[in-house]
Design a protein around this motif. Sequence first.
Motif, PDB file in Angstrom:
ATOM      1  N   ASN A  27       0.812  -1.216   0.000  1.00  0.00           N
ATOM      2  CA  ASN A  27       0.000   0.000   0.000  1.00  0.00           C
ATOM      3  C   ASN A  27       0.848   1.270   0.000  1.00  0.00           C
ATOM      4  O   ASN A  27       0.406   2.313   0.491  1.00  0.00           O
ATOM      5  CB  ASN A  27      -0.930   0.010   1.225  1.00  0.00           C
ATOM      6  CG  ASN A  27      -1.895  -1.140   1.205  1.00  0.00           C
ATOM      7  OD1 ASN A  27      -2.449  -1.475   0.172  1.00  0.00           O
ATOM      8  ND2 ASN A  27      -2.080  -1.772   2.350  1.00  0.00           N
ATOM      9  N   GLN A  28       2.048   1.195  -0.563  1.00  0.00           N
ATOM     10  CA  GLN A  28       2.975   2.322  -0.509  1.00  0.00           C
ATOM     11  C   GLN A  28       2.306   3.606  -1.002  1.00  0.00           C
ATOM     12  O   GLN A  28       1.691   3.636  -2.064  1.00  0.00           O
ATOM     13  CB  GLN A  28       4.227   2.034  -1.335  1.00  0.00           C
ATOM     14  CG  GLN A  28       5.293   3.082  -1.169  1.00  0.00           C
ATOM     15  CD  GLN A  28       6.617   2.702  -1.837  1.00  0.00           C
ATOM     16  OE1 GLN A  28       6.798   1.588  -2.318  1.00  0.00           O
ATOM     17  NE2 GLN A  28       7.545   3.634  -1.849  1.00  0.00           N
ATOM     18  N   SER A  29       2.414   4.664  -0.189  1.00  0.00           N
ATOM     19  CA  SER A  29       1.792   5.948  -0.518  1.00  0.00           C
ATOM     20  C   SER A  29       2.782   7.105  -0.422  1.00  0.00           C
ATOM     21  O   SER A  29       2.410   8.258  -0.623  1.00  0.00           O
ATOM     22  CB  SER A  29       0.616   6.211   0.421  1.00  0.00           C
ATOM     23  OG  SER A  29       1.047   6.229   1.769  1.00  0.00           O
ATOM     24  N   ALA A  30       4.047   6.803  -0.102  1.00  0.00           N
ATOM     25  CA  ALA A  30       5.108   7.798  -0.019  1.00  0.00           C
ATOM     26  C   ALA A  30       6.280   7.305  -0.861  1.00  0.00           C
ATOM     27  O   ALA A  30       6.774   6.203  -0.646  1.00  0.00           O
ATOM     28  CB  ALA A  30       5.536   8.003   1.433  1.00  0.00           C
ATOM     29  N   PHE A  31       6.694   8.124  -1.835  1.00  0.00           N
ATOM     30  CA  PHE A  31       7.750   7.723  -2.751  1.00  0.00           C
ATOM     31  C   PHE A  31       8.848   8.774  -2.803  1.00  0.00           C
ATOM     32  O   PHE A  31       8.554   9.955  -2.997  1.00  0.00           O
ATOM     33  CB  PHE A  31       7.192   7.536  -4.170  1.00  0.00           C
ATOM     34  CG  PHE A  31       6.227   6.403  -4.293  1.00  0.00           C
ATOM     35  CD1 PHE A  31       6.663   5.140  -4.658  1.00  0.00           C
ATOM     36  CD2 PHE A  31       4.877   6.594  -4.034  1.00  0.00           C
ATOM     37  CE1 PHE A  31       5.770   4.088  -4.766  1.00  0.00           C
ATOM     38  CE2 PHE A  31       3.979   5.547  -4.143  1.00  0.00           C
ATOM     39  CZ  PHE A  31       4.423   4.291  -4.508  1.00  0.00           C
ATOM     40  N   ARG A  32      10.094   8.323  -2.641  1.00  0.00           N
ATOM     41  CA  ARG A  32      11.223   9.237  -2.807  1.00  0.00           C
ATOM     42  C   ARG A  32      11.310   9.565  -4.294  1.00  0.00           C
ATOM     43  O   ARG A  32      11.445   8.668  -5.126  1.00  0.00           O
ATOM     44  CB  ARG A  32      12.519   8.614  -2.315  1.00  0.00           C
ATOM     45  CG  ARG A  32      13.691   9.589  -2.392  1.00  0.00           C
ATOM     46  CD  ARG A  32      14.977   8.979  -1.917  1.00  0.00           C
ATOM     47  NE  ARG A  32      14.969   8.888  -0.464  1.00  0.00           N
ATOM     48  CZ  ARG A  32      16.061   8.673   0.264  1.00  0.00           C
ATOM     49  NH1 ARG A  32      17.235   8.522  -0.318  1.00  0.00           N
ATOM     50  NH2 ARG A  32      15.986   8.604   1.569  1.00  0.00           N
ATOM     51  N   ILE A  33      11.228  10.851  -4.615  1.00  0.00           N
ATOM     52  CA  ILE A  33      11.246  11.253  -6.023  1.00  0.00           C
ATOM     53  C   ILE A  33      12.546  11.939  -6.427  1.00  0.00           C
ATOM     54  O   ILE A  33      12.799  12.114  -7.621  1.00  0.00           O
ATOM     55  CB  ILE A  33      10.045  12.169  -6.365  1.00  0.00           C
ATOM     56  CG1 ILE A  33      10.046  13.429  -5.506  1.00  0.00           C
ATOM     57  CG2 ILE A  33       8.739  11.401  -6.227  1.00  0.00           C
ATOM     58  CD1 ILE A  33       9.053  14.485  -5.951  1.00  0.00           C
ATOM     59  N   ALA A  34      13.357  12.340  -5.441  1.00  0.00           N
ATOM     60  CA  ALA A  34      14.637  12.986  -5.750  1.00  0.00           C
ATOM     61  C   ALA A  34      15.520  12.920  -4.511  1.00  0.00           C
ATOM     62  O   ALA A  34      15.038  12.739  -3.392  1.00  0.00           O
ATOM     63  CB  ALA A  34      14.424  14.443  -6.146  1.00  0.00           C
ATOM     64  N   GLN A  35      16.827  13.080  -4.746  1.00  0.00           N
ATOM     65  CA  GLN A  35      17.765  13.168  -3.637  1.00  0.00           C
ATOM     66  C   GLN A  35      19.043  13.821  -4.132  1.00  0.00           C
ATOM     67  O   GLN A  35      19.325  13.835  -5.328  1.00  0.00           O
ATOM     68  CB  GLN A  35      18.068  11.813  -3.025  1.00  0.00           C
ATOM     69  CG  GLN A  35      18.846  10.866  -3.909  1.00  0.00           C
ATOM     70  CD  GLN A  35      19.078   9.539  -3.210  1.00  0.00           C
ATOM     71  OE1 GLN A  35      18.216   9.035  -2.505  1.00  0.00           O
ATOM     72  NE2 GLN A  35      20.258   8.970  -3.394  1.00  0.00           N
ATOM     73  N   ALA A  36      19.801  14.375  -3.189  1.00  0.00           N
ATOM     74  CA  ALA A  36      21.095  14.971  -3.505  1.00  0.00           C
ATOM     75  C   ALA A  36      22.122  13.854  -3.677  1.00  0.00           C
ATOM     76  O   ALA A  36      21.917  12.737  -3.195  1.00  0.00           O
ATOM     77  CB  ALA A  36      21.508  15.908  -2.371  1.00  0.00           C
ATOM     78  N   PRO A  37      23.230  14.141  -4.348  1.00  0.00           N
ATOM     79  CA  PRO A  37      24.256  13.103  -4.547  1.00  0.00           C
ATOM     80  C   PRO A  37      24.770  12.483  -3.249  1.00  0.00           C
ATOM     81  O   PRO A  37      25.140  11.319  -3.229  1.00  0.00           O
ATOM     82  CB  PRO A  37      25.389  13.844  -5.271  1.00  0.00           C
ATOM     83  CG  PRO A  37      24.725  15.003  -5.925  1.00  0.00           C
ATOM     84  CD  PRO A  37      23.580  15.395  -5.024  1.00  0.00           C
ATOM     85  N   ASN A  38      24.777  13.246  -2.150  1.00  0.00           N
ATOM     86  CA  ASN A  38      25.310  12.708  -0.889  1.00  0.00           C
ATOM     87  C   ASN A  38      24.222  12.422   0.148  1.00  0.00           C
ATOM     88  O   ASN A  38      24.531  12.229   1.315  1.00  0.00           O
ATOM     89  CB  ASN A  38      26.356  13.668  -0.327  1.00  0.00           C
ATOM     90  CG  ASN A  38      25.750  15.005   0.062  1.00  0.00           C
ATOM     91  OD1 ASN A  38      24.678  15.364  -0.423  1.00  0.00           O
ATOM     92  ND2 ASN A  38      26.426  15.732   0.916  1.00  0.00           N
ATOM     93  N   THR A  39      22.965  12.358  -0.232  1.00  0.00           N
ATOM     94  CA  THR A  39      21.870  12.133   0.714  1.00  0.00           C
ATOM     95  C   THR A  39      22.096  10.903   1.589  1.00  0.00           C
ATOM     96  O   THR A  39      21.929  10.962   2.807  1.00  0.00           O
ATOM     97  CB  THR A  39      20.520  12.010  -0.018  1.00  0.00           C
ATOM     98  OG1 THR A  39      20.210  13.275  -0.603  1.00  0.00           O
ATOM     99  CG2 THR A  39      19.396  11.602   0.910  1.00  0.00           C
TER     100      THR A  39
END
Length: 186
Positions: A56-68
């Motif tokens: 039921n995933q409802s939260a998705f990582r859509i971007a991140q910094a190179p060093n996140t």
Amino acid sequence: MSIPLISLFSLLILSFYLPQNHAFSKSITKEEMGIKQRQNLTHLHFYFHDYFKGPNQSAFRIAQAPNTDKTPSGFGALVMIDDPLKEGPENDSKTIGYAQGMYGFADQKQQGILMVMNLVFIEGQYNGSTISVLGRNEVMSKVREMGVVGGSGVFRFATGYAQAKTITMLDKFGASVVEYDVYVQH
């Protein structure tokens, strides 16, 4: 070639009757907008279910910094959400709306996230109305407070605040469950 005097006189008179206001704004009364002088203060209580994994995933990582992934706080990650708002903390509790928006990890030292979301209600007297929330959510603090910055429908011209308190982090359903108390003037 000269313009006859009668034409100049006609243009002068006509210019007094043409609207001269080219402003992009004007003052209006609350009555013109259908706003009651007396505001309501409403307390809403519900549970935010943030499913970060599972069916039921409802939260998705859509971007991140190179060093996140190398930071202790997840700094630079951006997550888009369409999380159910439920009457209770249980996974099978009745859904009364959705938290739609995003949160970004905005603190380099601790898990301090910037929340930008609309609370969209689908039940009862608030069905079709929204509350807009914006603010810092210091995830590891016992209780966090964010501002209500607007709304629509019943909550048009809303102001107030939302308090969030984590109940569980990544339970067996892949959800973090957060209890919300929202106090809104509208």
